[in-house]
Structures are given as C-alpha cells and as structure tokens.
Design a protein around this motif. Structure first.
Motif, mmCIF file in Angstrom:
data_model
loop_
_atom_site.group_PDB
_atom_site.id
_atom_site.type_symbol
_atom_site.label_atom_id
_atom_site.label_comp_id
_atom_site.label_asym_id
_atom_site.label_seq_id
_atom_site.Cartn_x
_atom_site.Cartn_y
_atom_site.Cartn_z
ATOM 1 N N LEU A 285 0.818 -1.214 0.000
ATOM 2 C CA LEU A 285 0.000 0.000 0.000
ATOM 3 C C LEU A 285 0.849 1.260 0.000
ATOM 4 O O LEU A 285 0.377 2.321 -0.431
ATOM 5 N N ALA A 286 2.082 1.154 0.449
ATOM 6 C CA ALA A 286 2.975 2.315 0.469
ATOM 7 C C ALA A 286 3.542 2.628 -0.913
ATOM 8 O O ALA A 286 4.118 3.700 -1.120
ATOM 9 N N GLN A 287 3.370 1.704 -1.868
ATOM 10 C CA GLN A 287 3.959 1.892 -3.190
ATOM 11 C C GLN A 287 3.111 2.755 -4.123
ATOM 12 O O GLN A 287 3.613 3.233 -5.143
ATOM 13 N N ALA A 288 1.838 2.916 -3.810
ATOM 14 C CA ALA A 288 0.946 3.659 -4.710
ATOM 15 C C ALA A 288 -0.264 4.133 -3.915
ATOM 16 O O ALA A 288 -0.473 3.734 -2.772
ATOM 17 N N ARG A 289 -1.044 4.993 -4.542
ATOM 18 C CA ARG A 289 -2.290 5.412 -3.903
ATOM 19 C C ARG A 289 -3.161 4.179 -3.640
ATOM 20 O O ARG A 289 -3.228 3.286 -4.483
ATOM 21 N N PRO A 290 -3.831 4.130 -2.503
ATOM 22 C CA PRO A 290 -4.675 2.965 -2.221
ATOM 23 C C PRO A 290 -5.698 2.681 -3.309
ATOM 24 O O PRO A 290 -5.986 1.515 -3.599
ATOM 25 N N VAL A 291 -6.264 3.712 -3.929
ATOM 26 C CA VAL A 291 -7.250 3.484 -4.983
ATOM 27 C C VAL A 291 -6.601 2.805 -6.184
ATOM 28 O O VAL A 291 -7.245 2.009 -6.889
ATOM 29 N N VAL A 292 -5.313 3.061 -6.417
ATOM 30 C CA VAL A 292 -4.586 2.388 -7.502
ATOM 31 C C VAL A 292 -4.390 0.911 -7.159
ATOM 32 O O VAL A 292 -4.551 0.032 -8.018
ATOM 33 N N VAL A 293 -4.069 0.633 -5.907
ATOM 34 C CA VAL A 293 -3.918 -0.760 -5.467
ATOM 35 C C VAL A 293 -5.248 -1.495 -5.609
ATOM 36 O O VAL A 293 -5.293 -2.639 -6.074
ATOM 37 N N ARG A 294 -6.329 -0.826 -5.252
ATOM 38 C CA ARG A 294 -7.651 -1.451 -5.412
ATOM 39 C C ARG A 294 -7.922 -1.738 -6.890
ATOM 40 O O ARG A 294 -8.417 -2.811 -7.241
ATOM 41 N N TYR A 295 -7.612 -0.788 -7.760
ATOM 42 C CA TYR A 295 -7.803 -0.995 -9.199
ATOM 43 C C TYR A 295 -6.989 -2.197 -9.671
ATOM 44 O O TYR A 295 -7.481 -3.046 -10.423
ATOM 45 N N PHE A 296 -5.739 -2.285 -9.219
ATOM 46 C CA PHE A 296 -4.856 -3.389 -9.621
ATOM 47 C C PHE A 296 -5.469 -4.735 -9.265
ATOM 48 O O PHE A 296 -5.525 -5.652 -10.085
ATOM 49 N N PHE A 297 -5.955 -4.868 -8.039
ATOM 50 C CA PHE A 297 -6.531 -6.143 -7.606
ATOM 51 C C PHE A 297 -7.883 -6.402 -8.258
ATOM 52 O O PHE A 297 -8.260 -7.553 -8.488
ATOM 53 N N SER A 298 -8.634 -5.342 -8.559
ATOM 54 C CA SER A 298 -9.991 -5.512 -9.108
ATOM 55 C C SER A 298 -9.983 -5.902 -10.573
ATOM 56 O O SER A 298 -10.908 -6.587 -11.043
ATOM 57 N N ALA A 299 -8.972 -5.456 -11.319
ATOM 58 C CA ALA A 299 -9.023 -5.545 -12.773
ATOM 59 C C ALA A 299 -8.918 -6.973 -13.301
ATOM 60 O O ALA A 299 -9.308 -7.245 -14.437
ATOM 61 N N ALA A 300 -8.392 -7.896 -12.495
ATOM 62 C CA ALA A 300 -8.303 -9.292 -12.925
ATOM 63 C C ALA A 300 -9.575 -10.030 -12.542
ATOM 64 O O ALA A 300 -10.267 -9.654 -11.590
ATOM 65 N N HIS A 301 -9.885 -11.106 -13.261
ATOM 66 C CA HIS A 301 -11.053 -11.902 -12.894
ATOM 67 C C HIS A 301 -10.810 -12.541 -11.534
ATOM 68 O O HIS A 301 -9.704 -13.006 -11.237
ATOM 69 N N TYR A 302 -11.840 -12.577 -10.718
ATOM 70 C CA TYR A 302 -11.655 -13.005 -9.329
ATOM 71 C C TYR A 302 -11.188 -14.449 -9.206
ATOM 72 O O TYR A 302 -10.556 -14.835 -8.217
ATOM 73 N N ARG A 303 -11.465 -15.280 -10.224
ATOM 74 C CA ARG A 303 -11.033 -16.681 -10.129
ATOM 75 C C ARG A 303 -9.634 -16.909 -10.690
ATOM 76 O O ARG A 303 -9.089 -18.011 -10.610
#
Length: 472
Positions: A285-303
């Motif tokens: 979380l210290a590497q980027a804005r938290p919203v960017v981290v959320r985008y990174f994790f969200s953009a892939a299919h959950y499975r």
C-alpha cells in the motif's frame, strides 16, 4: 436480470437463486490473525467486497459475514516465543488486517465474529456429531474429538476426491485417530499451552479445531442454510471440505453455492513464506495510492491468479489516471450547462452484462475505458450530450467498483494536502496569466504557461476558464 456465478462444488456456471428472494447470505473465511496481512489477504477480501457491491447494485439485500480466526495452533506457537499473550497478539494483528481493508475501501462486513466468541456453538455441533455417530472421542484420554471421515459417505464431495486418495489430516497428533484422515473437532488442553487458551467441555478442558469454527459462526449469523460460502482457492481442501462434511453430517443445509478466488503470484512464482517472496499489505500500500492498489486487484477476474510484477502498479496508475482525468475534465466542461451534475448513476448495459456473468470485471473495466475514450472524443468535438452520458456512465461504473478516484475517501491524507497546496500556487499563476492575456501581454502569458508546462502541469483553456492537471 440473472446473475450467474461459478459454483466450485458443481464446477460450472449456474444461475444464482437466493434462498430468500431479494436477500443474499454470504459467508467468507476471514484471516487467521497470527501475523501481518500479505497482499493475498487483501485480494481475497476485495473479491467479496466486489460481489457484495454488485449484488447490492442489483437490488439485493446482502448480509456478509467474514470471520476472524483468533485462536489456532500457530497463534499459540508464535506467542509462546514472546512475552505477549496469545490473545493480545491476535488482536494486534486483527487491527492490521482491518487497517488494510479500510485503506482499500473494503466495506465493513455486516458481522465480523471472532472464533473465541462462538465456542459454545461449536460444542453444540460436536455434541450433535457424536450423537449421530459421525465423531468420536479419542480413546487415549487426551480429550481430543475427531470427525469420523469413514462414517460420512459424501466426504470429498466439494473437491470431487475419493477418500482413498486423500493425504492424512495434519491438524492434530494422529495417535488418537481411527483413521489418519480424520480431523480434529476439539483439541484437549496440553500442559505447555496457556490456561487462557482453554474452555471447559464435556470431553475435558480444551479448544476448538480450526474447521469447526466456521461451521459454528456461519450457522450462528446466517442460519443452518445460507446462500454462498466464499474464500481463497487454497482453502478448498481441507478446510472447506471439512466444513461441508461436519455441517451436513450434523444435519445443516449449509451453503447452496461455493466461491473460491484465485491467489497471488509474484514474478510468475506462487507467493509463499518458504520462497521468501511474500509481500506485506502495508508495504504494498505504500507503493501507490490505495485506490490504484484497489484498481490493480480488481481488474483481474476473481477466479484467476494475479501475477504481480515490477511496474504493475505503474500500469494500474496510468489506467486509473485516464479515468480520473476524464471525470475531472467532464465536470469542468459541463459546469454551468444544463448537463451540470452527474445525474442518474446507471451503468451501461454492456457493463451490467459483464458483471452478471460471474463478476467478469476485466470485461466490465474494458467497457469503462471504452466509455472514457468516447467521452473524451465527445468533449473534443463539443458534443455535450454524448459527453454527459459518458460522464454519467463512468461515474456509475467506478462507484460500483469502488474505484472513483474523485471520491472524498481517496482524496484524504497527505497527498490531498500536497495537491491543495500545489493548487493554491498554480491558481495564483493562472490568475496572473489571465490578467496578462486581458492586458494583451501575450509574452508574459506564454512565459507563465511555459513555466507550468515545464513543471509537468497541463493547462486547458475552456469557456469557463483555465484549468490545470498534472501530466500523466
């Protein structure tokens, strides 16, 4: 409207039909709070936050239960090497998990029970299993109680395994077991364990096994039959398999559907402590804005497995910046027009179809970026009708995904303070530039624009005035 999801038990896509129309009961295996959270924990929690948000958008009332396993072998073993009480250690790490979830904008669960608060419910289930002949007390006097896997004919149904192919259960000393694959429901107190980690029971002082905890907490907060059980792919066996066996053997309906999210890899390798490539949540979380981290994790299919590589967060930052720039640009351009205000936040049909299709966020994100591009073209062409529709759609999509970069929760903190300070200075220069243009001192106006451009600041002159943004 039909939401389809991949049921891990049936191993196929199915239509989601809730037990109670209009309601969803969702149980998610939460963290075992033995040490600091890593990025796999964040990814898993975010997956079910996205499911919850989408169910809610579709008009369903969601009850999400995410437990905290605050007692187990590892918590006790790690605490034994320190002067810290096991329960204090567990609570300290629980707070770290909560901080990571909050940083990513993960909504708090409806209920977040700790395992230690449901021990009596666990004992009730164990008693039922003993009465039904599906469990036994170890004959060695240890006080251990085991589930009798051979006595439950459907054991292995979740992972489609034959019991003959299963490895021995490694969750307890095998000396009191009838079969090496039998798993612990209750663990008798050991002399080297603290007295505070022990509860009275009909079988002697002791504590619950890991698997029985979730069966008890899901039943307590959602009922003996509920809609969805979720968790990481690594929990399918033995944890979820054992949950299913003991719950159904006790006479519960348990979960109608099973969901499992993919794991996180680092540079193509499975993330694990043994490989030394685990990434702690706080460091990530210290590497980027938290919203960017959320985008990174969200953009892939959950499975799917997310493979983190160097530069991945920069790519996510660039993608989200395009969305942010459009939202801010549209808001400025449409201000003081009949299109001012976002209006009804309704996602486009293509986005909804993707999300209804087993939460296909990659396809939904593609629709988001297509809409951003169309909106920018419309702004360039002065087509305010199309621009306004694009603005409304984009605002709705990022709200559903929880990645609206213009939302107040993502603007808080030191970065927002720095942005405001920079804005004050830039606004002074823009006012001076505007005056220079009014005085027809175009040389000074161009000089100011050059200074701002050299500092990485883009100036956009519009009918409503000059506006600035940082170059991406």
């Amino acid at each position: 409207m039909t939401i389809r999801l991949y049921d891990s038990r049936q191993q196929t896509l199915v239509d989601f039909v809730p037990l109670v129309p209009g309601q969803v009961g969702l149980y998610v295996c939460g963290p075992t709070v033995q040490s600091s959270p890593h990025i796999g924990h964040l990814r898993s929690a975010l997956v079910y936050d996205l499911w919850r948000r989408w169910f809610t958008y579709r008009g369903l009332d969601v009850t999400l239960v995410r437990n905290v396993t605050d007692i187990d072998d590892k918590i006790l073993a790690l605490a034994a090497d320190t002067t810290e009480e096991w329960w204090a250690r567990a609570y300290r790490y629980e707070l770290e998990f909560t901080a990571g979830y909050q940083a990513l904008g993960i909504l708090p669960p409806t209920y977040e029970p700790r395992a230690t608060a449901s021990v009596s419910e666990m004992q009730q289930i164990i008693t039922t299993l003993l009465e039904k002949g599906h469990a036994y007390v170890a004959p060695d006097g240890s006080g251990d109680v085991y589930f009798d896997t051979a006595a439950w004919p459907t054991y292995g149904a979740l992972t489609n395994q034959s019991i003959d192919d299963m490895a021995p259960a490694a969750d307890a000393d095998p000396r009191g077991k009838r079969d090496s694959r039998d798993f612990a429901l209750w663990k008798g107190h050991k002399a080297d364990e603290p007295e505070s980690a022990s509860w009275a029971s009909p079988w002697g002082e002791g504590r619950p096994g890991w698997h029985i905890e979730c069966s008890a907490m899901s039943a307590r907060y959602l009922g003996e039959a509920f809609d969805i059980h979720g968790g990481g792919l690594d929990l399918r066996f033995p944890h979820h398999e054992n949950e299913l066996a003991q719950s159904t053997a006790a006479g519960m309906g348990f979960a109608s559907y099973w969901m499992h999210n993919g794991l996180v890899a680092v540079e193509g390798q499975k993330m694990s402590k043994s490989l030394g490539n685990s990434i702690f949540a706080a460091d990530f979380l210290a590497q980027a804005r938290p919203v960017v981290v959320r985008y990174f994790f969200s953009a892939a299919h959950y499975r799917s497995t997310i493979d983190y590589h160097e530069g991945a967060l920069l790519e996510a930052e660039a993608a989200l910046d395009r969305v942010e720039t459009f939202l801010e640009r549209a808001q400025r351009r449409l201000a003081d027009t009949r299109f001012a205000g976002v209006g009804a936040r309704v996602v486009p049909d293509e986005f909804g179809e993707a999300m209804d299709d087993d939460l296909n966020v990659p396809q939904a994100v593609a629709v988001l970026h297509d809409t951003v591009r169309a909106g920018n073209v419309a702004l360039d062409d002065g087509d305010l009708d199309t621009a306004a529709r694009s603005w409304q759609h984009v605002a709705a999509m990022v709200a559903v995904l929880g990645i609206d970069p213009t939302a107040p929760e993502w603007r808080a903190g030191d970065e927002a303070d720095a942005h405001r300070a920079l804005g004050t200075l830039v606004d002074v220069l823009l006012a001076e530039r505007q005056q220079a243009r009014a005085d027809r001192d175009f040389s000074r106006a161009d000089e100011i624009r050059g200074v701002l451009t050299g500092a990485g600041i883009t100036i956009e002159d519009t009918p409503s005035g000059s506006h600035w943004s940082l170059e991406q």
